[in-house]
Design an enzyme around this catalytic site. Sequence first.
Site, PDB file in Angstrom:
ATOM      1  N   HIS A 335       9.719   5.616  -7.860  1.00 23.41           N
ATOM      2  CA  HIS A 335       9.260   4.280  -7.500  1.00 23.41           C
ATOM      3  C   HIS A 335       9.537   3.336  -8.658  1.00 23.41           C
ATOM      4  CE1 HIS A 335       6.475   1.001  -6.436  1.00 23.41           C
ATOM      5  NE2 HIS A 335       6.740   1.383  -5.194  1.00 23.41           N
ATOM      6  N   ASP A 394       6.523   7.130   1.084  1.00 24.16           N
ATOM      7  CA  ASP A 394       7.406   7.593   2.152  1.00 24.16           C
ATOM      8  C   ASP A 394       7.430   9.111   2.284  1.00 24.16           C
ATOM      9  OD1 ASP A 394       8.445   5.020   2.984  1.00 24.16           O
ATOM     10  OD2 ASP A 394       9.459   4.958   1.059  1.00 24.16           O
TER      11      ASP A 394
END
Length: 457
Positions: A335, A394
């Site tokens: 991320h 996700d």
Amino acid sequence: MYYPDVPALEPDELELLCHEYMEHNATLDPHLADKLGVKRGLRNLDGTGVLAGITNVSNVIGYDKKEDGSIVPIPGRLIYRGIDIDTLAAEADANDRFMFEEVIWLLLFGSLPTQEQFAKFQKLLEHHRELPEGFADDMILNSPSPNLMNKMARSVLAMYSYDEHAEDNSLPNILRQSVNLIAELPTMMVNAYQIKRRVYDRSSMYFHLPTAGQSTAEHILSTYRADQKFTHEEARLLDLCLLAHADHGGGNCSTFTCRVLSSSGTDTYASIAAAIGALKGPKHGGANLKVMHQLDHILANVENPADDDEVREYLRKILRKQAGDGSGLIYGMGHAVYTLSDPRAQILKSHAKSLAYKKGYDEEYEMLCSIERLAPQIFAEEKHGPKKVCANVDLFSGLIYRMLGISEDLYTPLFAIARVPGWCAHRVEEVEFANRIIRPAYKYLGHNQEYIPLSQR
């Protein structure tokens, strides 16, 4: 081609155009950009985001920055209007209730609603779930799309024609438009999915009217499923997904897109449609579908999913582009901000386990846990960089949607449904307080050339 009456470019014509472009456009060297001090992707060299604005809506925390500029990894936090999403998720668990509607109010208005305000707001959303008369027929059923994100963006733009005050950017009007879109988009999504099933999948379609007294999560499951049946546990899990995706600061791709358009003075429908277009991309909202495809691939190629050594080596092959889709990416890992952990991923992971074991998805769940545990070490060994890598939201959201029996067509659209409150909150803030068009600069690297008259070329 979906429209055979429109003449298509011939292969030789396309080849000529591509050749012409490549011949006259030098490749932009990213290393040169770094030397020039260009913040590619609005990112600093250490991967952190360039400060481009200020906001009161939400905060994303993934690291501490020392005085010398170095980064110290810390557990991630996502804060909506001063309240951690961990606190909101814990409240939902403690009282076994749906939280998304309360989060909508919190993001839009900046405070927690009173019991009276909350009850009235729930009714307000409920009463606006039905689409304007004729809208479903004219804008959705008569123009199906194989991709629901495109259809949702077009539907939002079409709402402009149904709003006599579409261009009014006053606070009362933007809030009115925001509430309408938040309530209507789930209905648009399900309707678009049904006509997509009929036209492109050659399957039966069915339409259900909204049911009184339902939360957004219940409304989605009720109108999506043919028999309209769902369990409380299923609806609560979907509600947590909506809560976790509702906002993520002003700098993420889709929210920044919304703010960029809002800064120009354009209307709400154009701003939200653009945000949907940004979220469609696989580098942003489309990643959860990539996770599931990769998960299926790993389970099909790893003989013993419980063998950490075998899983570790297969993940290494994926990073080396020797396996998977050739991208070299382990989807669901890494991320831009979070370093040690993504709080959204932790919430979904902890709540998905029970349903996974009940519905027979325990192997898939455990493999995702193995990826979360093993991938950071492999990244460190293969990339030789200082950046810490953790699971992102996700990694587990796609599995939850699969367990709920939701079609892959809806994975990214559900992300959009959840994110609309955040987009609207940031739009209001941009219009009301920022009041300056967003216009970063690009360094020109092209060469000068002499103009030669057409007759001499």
